[in-house]
Design a protein around this motif. Structure first.
Motif, short mmCIF file in Angstrom:
data_model
loop_
_atom_site.label_atom_id
_atom_site.label_comp_id
_atom_site.label_asym_id
_atom_site.label_seq_id
_atom_site.Cartn_x
_atom_site.Cartn_y
_atom_site.Cartn_z
N UNK A 223 -10.75 -5.65 3.01
CA UNK A 223 -10.75 -4.86 1.78
C UNK A 223 -9.50 -5.13 0.95
N UNK A 224 -8.36 -5.30 1.61
CA UNK A 224 -7.12 -5.62 0.89
C UNK A 224 -7.26 -6.95 0.17
N UNK B 181 -11.58 7.37 10.47
CA UNK B 181 -10.90 6.38 9.63
C UNK B 181 -9.52 6.90 9.28
N UNK B 182 -8.56 6.75 10.17
CA UNK B 182 -7.22 7.29 9.91
C UNK B 182 -6.54 6.60 8.75
N UNK B 183 -5.78 7.36 7.98
CA UNK B 183 -5.03 6.83 6.84
C UNK B 183 -3.78 6.12 7.37
N UNK B 184 -3.55 4.87 6.93
CA UNK B 184 -2.42 4.09 7.41
C UNK B 184 -1.50 3.66 6.28
N UNK B 185 -1.72 4.14 5.07
CA UNK B 185 -0.84 3.80 3.96
C UNK B 185 -0.95 2.34 3.57
N UNK B 186 0.20 1.70 3.40
CA UNK B 186 0.24 0.30 2.96
C UNK B 186 0.33 -0.67 4.14
N UNK C 49 -16.09 -0.76 -5.83
CA UNK C 49 -14.66 -1.07 -6.00
C UNK C 49 -13.80 0.09 -5.52
N UNK C 50 -14.17 1.32 -5.90
CA UNK C 50 -13.43 2.50 -5.45
C UNK C 50 -13.48 2.64 -3.94
N UNK C 51 -14.64 2.40 -3.36
CA UNK C 51 -14.81 2.49 -1.91
C UNK C 51 -13.94 1.46 -1.19
N UNK D 268 -10.84 2.11 1.38
CA UNK D 268 -10.87 1.49 2.70
C UNK D 268 -9.61 0.70 2.98
N UNK D 269 -9.01 0.12 1.94
CA UNK D 269 -7.81 -0.69 2.15
C UNK D 269 -6.62 0.14 2.63
#
Length: 306
Positions: free
Chosen positions: A280-281, A62-67, A41-43, A47-48
């Motif tokens: 994942x979302x 795996x770049x961070x893209x926020x929301x 669940x945390x993973x 990922x989302x």
């Protein structure tokens, strides 16, 4: 007085030691559950918020893209269509499963010839995996040689075969009926257990007061079975919302997305289109939805016990 105080201190010490031993024995299964359930669940949540696709999996970045992934999913028509299908599928399944299951539970409470055999036949469906049930109903609902169309045409109810799984207008109804059949045994088991614990003297007193069968059911059976009814409805809601194997085996979310629900949409987005972050979302949304149902169930049962 001193002896009494010493005995009390020794008793409290022993209780505390027993509690610590109990926690010690509980630690391994709790850690196991945390590793098996908590880590995935945390993973998924992490990922989302990242850009995870087939390209990034190969490159390792795996770049961070926020929301951004949440915005893409929540503005998608496919997501809301799958959500509406999930709600229709869940409400239809639970209402029919509960009604039929309660009727069978009340029937099996009576003693009659062949009751044990009939009870075994009804409950045997619970032992069959969802994939097998889905395959069975694919054959039953087959357009050309399905048993359902054959029986309906023999009875004169239809004049030509119905495309139960290929017609977008009735495909969702078809998978709902299959899920109803699959879920009836669980309802029968839980509700039968609830009926078995009802006190007979209450019914005898109601009979002496002149109450008929419906009045006993309305004013005695339903109130006393509140815990069992709440349990079967909430657990059924959780099981049905996350239903995947049955629908995927029967229709794979088709035709034309007519039976697409939240679990099948998450699978399709992730493994057909390789948009793992958006999948994942969808999975996070489904977990949150199930968590809300679980919290409601725990609070409701806690209030009943209190």
């Amino acid at each position: 007085m001193n002896a009494t105080g010493a005995w009390l201190r020794m008793t409290m010490k022993n209780i505390g030691g027993q509690d610590r031993i109990g926690y010690l024995f509980m630690a391994p299964p709790l850690l196991f559950m945390l590793a098996i359930l908590g880590f995935p669940i945390l993973y998924t949540v992490i990922m989302s918020f990242q850009e995870v696709s087939l390209r990034t999996l190969i490159s390792g970045e795996r770049p961070f893209v926020g929301i951004e992934n949440y915005r893409a999913v929540l503005t998608s028509d496919a997501f809301y269509r799958a959500l509406s299908h999930s709600l229709l599928f869940t409400v239809g399944s639970i209402s029919m499963q509960f009604s039929i299951g309660l009727a069978f539970a009340l029937l099996f409470r009576r003693q009659f010839w062949g009751a044990n055999t009939l009870r075994g036949l009804v409950l045997s469906g619970w032992l069959i995996p969802a994939v097998v049930v889905g395959t069975l109903f694919v054959w039953l609902f087959n357009l050309d040689f399905g048993l359902v169309n054959f029986a309906l045409m023999a009875l004169g109810l239809i004049d030509r075969p119905v495309g139960w799984l290929v017609d977008p207008g009735i495909a969702l109804l078809s998978v709902t009926l299959a899920n109803v059949w699959y879920g009836i045994p669980f309802n029968v088991i839980v509700l039968s257990a609830g009926l078995a614990g009802l006190p007979e003297d209450v019914y005898e007193a109601a009979t002496m007061d002149g109450a008929n069968g419906f009045q006993k059911f309305r004013h005695i059976t339903l109130p006393l079975m509140r815990q069992s009814i709440l349990a079967v409805l909430m657990l059924g809601l959780i099981y049905t919302l996350r239903s995947f194997g049955l629908i995927w085996t029967m229709t794979r979310g088709g035709p034309s997305g007519a039976t697409e629900v939240i679990p099948t949409l998450a699978y399709r987005v992730g493994f057909d289109f390789f948009r793992f972050s958006e999948a994942a979302v969808i999975a996070v949304f489904m977990v949150l939805l199930l968590l809300v149902v679980a919290i409601f169930y725990v609070r409701a049962t806690g209030e009943e016990v209190a």
